[in-house]
Design an enzyme around this catalytic site. Structure first.
Site, PDB file in Angstrom:
ATOM      1  CD  GLU B  75      38.194  33.959  39.603  1.00  0.00           C
ATOM      2  OE1 GLU B  75      38.026  33.794  40.830  1.00  0.00           O
ATOM      3  OE2 GLU B  75      37.527  34.782  38.932  1.00  0.00           O
ATOM      4  CG  PHE B 137      36.340  48.302  37.866  1.00  0.00           C
ATOM      5  CD1 PHE B 137      36.060  48.305  39.224  1.00  0.00           C
ATOM      6  CD2 PHE B 137      35.773  47.315  37.070  1.00  0.00           C
ATOM      7  CE1 PHE B 137      35.219  47.341  39.778  1.00  0.00           C
ATOM      8  CE2 PHE B 137      34.928  46.356  37.620  1.00  0.00           C
ATOM      9  CZ  PHE B 137      34.661  46.368  38.978  1.00  0.00           C
ATOM     10  CD  GLN B 138      36.723  43.328  38.074  1.00  0.00           C
ATOM     11  OE1 GLN B 138      36.737  43.013  36.897  1.00  0.00           O
ATOM     12  NE2 GLN B 138      35.980  42.695  38.982  1.00  0.00           N
ATOM     13  CE  LYS B 187      36.821  44.821  27.608  1.00  0.00           C
ATOM     14  NZ  LYS B 187      35.808  45.320  28.560  1.00  0.00           N
ATOM     15  CG  MET B 502      49.377  17.343  59.912  1.00  0.00           C
ATOM     16  SD  MET B 502      49.937  15.718  60.483  1.00  0.00           S
ATOM     17  CE  MET B 502      50.120  14.841  58.932  1.00  0.00           C
TER      18      MET B 502
END
Lengths: 201, 599
Positions: B75, B137-138, B187, B502
Site C-alpha cells: 500500500e 479484526f484488522q 464496511k 548519502m
C-alpha cells in the site's frame, strides 16, 4: 507569555483532538481549555490559554485556521475583553469553623452551594487572580481544601464585536441585525470598559 | 492482465451511475457504488489500490464503473503512485486500501504527500460501525494515526454521507495549500444503500479565511522594495508549480532583471536554460547560488517555505536582504525567516497584482548584479562534460548528464532520495514544469519507482525515467511487478554504488569515515528485472552509458539499467547541516566531474 484564543469550531466528534493535537505538535503547553455551545447550533466555542513565546500568536492562529473544522480564530490577548473563570472549592468545615468561611465568601462575593456536616462547597466566579486569592486566604486561615474544580478562562471581546465568519457562512440560526454589522462600536465599548474598570473584581 | 480488467470495466459500465452527466437524481445506490460514482464524477479515471476484507464491498462494485484500478504490491506503493500521478498531472491522485495494515501501510506515502503539499485522496475500508472501537479484526484507528500527516480526514459510517464527504475531501485536497485527505469508510456504510445525487452532494463553499488576503498596501510596499533593490534574487519554490505561476515568475524576472534560484521542488518552474536561472539553492546548491543569496539585498520568496535544507543556519541567512514572502499558507509567514513584506494568497494572483506596479528595468545590458554572479561562477559553471576524457571511472554525475543529453531534458524524471537525487538536481536541467518528481520534504526512500508508475499512468505519452539508488530501490522494488502487469513503458536507472551513499557521505565528512551499516549487498538488479519479465542491462563504463540509455528508450515496456558507479563519490558542494550558506564544502580542486574551460 500567556496567549488567549477564542476558536469557533464545528461541533463534531474528534474536533477537540485536532485542536489539542495541534498544540502538542507545536510543543506548546495548554494552560486551560474550555469548550461549550456557542450562540449557533452546531458551532462550539473554545477558549484556549497557552504559554508560548510572545511572537507565537500569529503562527498559532494561522495553524488553527489550517484545521478544517475551525471556523474562526480570535487572538484576544491584545484586545479589550472580559475574562472569567468559575471554580468550585470544597473546604473542610465544622459547625464551629463555618462562620469564618461565610465571612470570606462574603468578601469575595462568592456563594456557598453545598453544606454538609464536615464540609462546604464554595462557588466563585471571576478572573483567575480573584479565585487564586480566595484559595490563598483559605489556605492561610487553615481551612483544609478538599477539592478544587476550575473551568479555566473563558473570554469575550468587549463592545459589539461579532463573528464575521459566521455571518459570511450564514450558519443556520444566525440572525444578524443591521445594527450589529458594524464590527466595533468604539464609544460604546469605551463606556463599557470604564464601567467594568470600576466593577473589576 | 491489466488490459483484460480494463476491458471488463468498459463492458459493464452502464450499470453504474454516470454522475458527470447529471442524470443521477434520486438514483438509489449502495455506499460502495456511491464511492466509485462520486470518484467518477470528480473526474477520477484511475485509482491505485489493494483490496482486503473491509474494502471488499467497494471492490465488488468497481466493475460497474469506468475507473481503472492499478493493483499495487504494497500500500505504500499505492500512496506514492497517487502522489506521482498528482505531481505529474496536477490532478488529485487517489489511493485505496483496506482497514488495519492496509491503512497503516499508506502512512509513509501520506506523510510524503503532506510534506510536499501534494493533493491526494486516500480511501480506506474500516470495520463495521457496530464494532468500531472493539479491536475487531484488522481494525486500526487510521484517522487518529494520520491526523498529523493529513490536511484533514473523515470517518464515514452511513451510506448517505459517502458522496458529500468524498466531494468535500477533493475540495480540501486541492484548495489553498494542497495536501492529502483520508476518508475512512466503514464496511456497513459501503453495504447500505442511499440516494445518490452528485450535484446535491457538492461541498458548501470553503469557509472564508480572514488571514488569506493580500493587502494592497503590502503590494505597493513589495513593489517599492523590488524597484529599489540593487541585488535582488527570486527564490522559486514548489508553489510556482502548484499555482501554475510560471509565466508570472518569468515576467517578474525578465522585467526587473532578477536572477532566479530554485528550491529542489521548484526545479522546472523556471527554465534551467534561461540566462537568469541560477539553479538549485541550499545544502547541495552550487556555490554561486548560495553566495548570491548571502549577498542579496532583497529576496523574493515565491511559494517556498525557507526549509532548513535551503537556509542553513538561520542566524546568518541572507543577512543583508529584505525579504518578500509570497505564500498561500499564512502559517508559513515568519515561521523560519522573519520577512519584511508578506503577500498571502495564491502566488499567481499575487504576482498578477504586483506586476502592474513594476515598470521594466532598462532591458539592454545586464545589471552589475547579474554580471557579478556570472563572474562568481568561475570554471565550475562549465557543465558540459561531454568532452571530458574517459578516466575509466563511471561517475553518477556522468549518468545524469548523459541522461539529460539523450532525453534532451524533456523526460519526466522521478528520483528517489539520496546522492543520486542531488546529482540529478545538479546535472539534469529541467526546462519544463512537473518534469522532476521527487520527495523533498520527507525525503522518502522507496518513492521513485511507485511515484514513476503513477506519473507514467498520468502522462502515458511522456518519457518517464526512474532514478534510484541501490538502497532506496530495494525498499519498494516489489512494484516492478506492478510496472510489468500494467505493461508500462518505464525506464529505470539504478545508480548502484554499493552503499547507502548519502549516509556514507555524512559518515565520511562528519563521522571520521566510520562506515557503520552503510555498505549494502544488493541482488543482481538485471536478474531481478528479468525475474519480473523486465528487460535489463548493466553498465560499468562511461562509454556504455549513452548506448544503454538509447536501448532503454527504444524498448517498448519497462527497462532497467543497473549503473555500477564509483563507490565512494560524494555530492559537492555541501553545506553541513547547521552551517551558514557560505560555509560550504567545495568540490575538490581536481574534480573529474567538472569540465573546466580548458578541457
Amino acid at each position: 507569555m500567556l496567549h488567549t484564543f477564542v476558536a469557533l469550531v464545528e461541533d463534531k466528534p474528534g474536533v477537540l483532538t485536532r485542536v489539542a493535537s495541534l498544540f502538542r505538535r507545536l510543543n506548546i503547553n495548554i494552560v486551560s481549555l474550555t469548550v461549550g455551545h456557542s450562540e449557533k447550533v452546531g458551532v462550539s466555542r473554545m477558549t484556549i490559554v497557552c504559554d508560548a513565546s510572545p511572537t507565537a500568536g500569529h503562527r498559532i492562529a494561522a495553524s488553527l485556521y489550517k484545521l478544517e473544522n475551525v471556523l474562526q480564530v480570535d487572538d484576544v490577548g491584545q484586545l479589550s475583553h472580559v475574562a472569567r473563570e468559575l471554580a468550585l472549592i470544597k473546604v473542610a468545615a465544622t459547625p464551629k469553623t463555618r462562620s469564618m468561611v461565610f465571612e470570606l465568601v462574603e468578601v469575595f462575593r462568592a456563594r456557598i452551594v453545598d453544606l454538609a456536616p464536615e464540609s462546604m462547597m464554595i462557588e466563585i466566579t471571576g478572573v483567575e487572580s480573584k479565585i487564586e486569592g480566595l484559595i490563598q486566604v483559605l489556605n492561610e486561615n487553615g481551612d483544609r481544601i478538599l477539592e478544587i474544580s476550575r473551568t479555566g478562562r473563558m473570554v469575550m471581546r468587549r463592545g459589539q464585536h461579532t463573528s464575521r465568519v459566521l455571518e459570511a457562512m450564514r450558519v443556520p440560526g444566525l440572525e444578524t441585525p443591521d445594527e450589529l454589522k458594524a464590527e466595533e462600536v468604539g464609544s460604546a465599548s469605551d463606556v463599557l470598559m470604564a464601567e467594568e474598570a470600576g466593577l473589576r473584581d | 492482465m491489466a488490459g483484460k480488467s480494463r476491458a471488463t470495466n468498459q463492458k459493464t459500465e452502464q450499470a453504474g451511475g454516470q454522475p458527470a452527466d447529471g442524470a443521477t437524481n434520486g438514483t438509489r445506490l449502495t455506499g460502495s457504488e456511491i464511492i466509485w460514482a462520486t470518484l467518477d464524477g470528480e473526474g477520477v479515471s484511475v485509482v491505485f489500490g489493494y483490496p482486503g476484507g473491509a474494502i471488499l464491498p467497494a471492490y465488488d462494485a468497481l466493475r460497474k464503473f469506468p475507473i481503472r484500478h492499478v493493483l499495487v504490491r504494497h500500500e505504500q506503493g499505492a500512496a506514492h503512485m497517487a502522489d506521482g500521478y498528482a505531481r505529474a498531472s496536477g490532478k488529485v491522485g487517489v489511493a485505496v486500501a483496506t482497514s488495519g495494515p492496509g491503512a497503516t501501510n499508506l502512512v509513509t506515502g501520506i506523510a510524503t504527500a503532506m510534506l510536499d503539499s501534494v493533493p491526494m485522496v486516500c480511501i480506506t475500508g474500516q470495520v463495521s460501525s457496530k464494532v468500531l472501537g472493539t479491536d475487531a479484526f484488522q481494525e486500526v484507528d487510521i484517522t487518529g494515526i494520520t491526523l498529523p500527516v493529513t490536511k484533514h480526514n473523515y470517518v464515514v459510517t452511513r451510506a448517505e454521507d459517502v458522496a458529500p464527504v468524498i466531494r468535500e475531501a477533493f475540495l480540501v485536497a486541492k484548495s489553498g495549500r494542497p495536501g492529502p485527505v483520508l476518508v475512512d469508510i466503514t464496511k456497513d456504510a459501503q453495504q447500505a444503500s442511499a440516494e445518490f445525487d452528485f450535484a446535491a452532494a457538492a461541498p458548501k463553499p470553503h469557509r472564508p479565511h480572514p488571514m488569506l488576503k493580500t493587502e494592497s498596501a503590502s503590494i505597493l510596499q513589495a513593489a517599492e522594495l523590488i524597484r529599489s533593490a540593487k541585488k535582488p534574487v527570486i527564490l522559486a519554490g514548489h508553489g510556482v508549480l502548484q499555482s501554475g505561476a510560471y509565466a508570472q515568475v518569468r515576467t517578474l524576472a525578465e522585467r526587473m532583471r532578477i536572477p532566479v534560484a530554485s528550491t529542489l521542488l521548484g526545479l522546472g518552474g523556471f527554465p534551467a536554460s534561461h540566462p537568469l536561472s541560477l539553479g538549485m539553492m541550499g545544502m547541495h546548491g552550487e556555490a554561486w547560488v548560495n553566495e548570491a543569496i548571502q549577498k542579496a539585498d532583497l529576496l523574493i520568496a515565491c511559494g517556498m517555505r525557507f526549509d532548513d535544507r535551503v537556509t542553513g543556519t538561520l542566524a546568518t541567512y541572507a543577512p543583508n536582504a529584505k525579504k518578500i514572502h509570497i505564500e498561500v499558507d499564512p502559517a508559513e509567514i515568519n515561521k523560519n525567516v522573519k520577512v519584511d513584506v508578506a503577500l498571502i494568497g495564491d502566488l499567481k494572483e499575487a504576482l498578477e497584482a504586483l506586476l502592474p506596479h513594476l515598470a521594466p528595468r532598462d532591458a539592454k545590458g545586464e545589471s552589475a548584479w547579474v554580471k557579478e554572479i556570472e563572474a562568481s561562477k568561475g570554471e565550475c559553471a562549465v557543465r558540459d562534460i561531454s568532452n571530458l576524457p574517459d578516466s575509466g571511472h563511471l561517475y553518477a554525475a556522468h549518468v545524469m548528464h548523459d541522461l539529460w543529453r539523450a532525453t534532451e531534458g524533456k523526460a519526466i524524471v522521478v528520483t528517489d532520495v539520496g546522492q543520486h537525487q542531488m546529482w540529478e538536481a545538479q546535472y539534469y536541467k529541467h526546462d519544463e514544469p512537473r518534469t522532476l518528481i521527487t520527495s523533498g520534504g520527507l525525503g522518502t526512500m522507496g518513492f521513485a519507482l511507485p511515484a514513476a508508475i503513477g506519473a507514467k499512468i498520468a502522462c502515458p505519452d511522456k518519457e518517464v525515467w526512474v532514478i534510484a539508488g541501490d538502497g532506496g530501490f530495494q525498499m519498494t522494488a516489489a512494484e516492478l511487478s506492478t510496472a510489468a502487469q500494467e505493461e508500462l513503458d518505464l525506464n529505470i536507472a539504478v545508480v548502484n554504488n554499493g552503499y547507502l551513499g548519502m549516509v556514507r557521505q555524512w559518515q565520511e565528512f562528519f563521522y571520521e569515515k566510520n562506515y557503520q551499516s552503510t555498505p549494502l549487498l544488493s541482488p543482481d538488479f538485471v536478474k531481478l528485472a528479468e525475474a519480473h519479465g523486465i528487460r535489463g542491462k548493466a553498465v560499468k563504463t562511461r562509454a556504455e552509458v549513452l548506448s544503454a540509455v538509447a536501448e532503454a528508450r527504444g524498448h517498448q515496456g519497462p527497462f532497467l539499467i543497473n549503473f555500477l558507479v564509483e563507490k565512494e563519490d560524494s555530492v559537492y558542494p555541501m553545506i553541513p547541516a547547521g552551517s551558514a550558506l557560505h560555509e560550504m564544502i567545495r568540490r575538490p580542486e581536481k574534480n573529474p566531474l567538472v569540465e573546466t574551460a580548458r578541457d
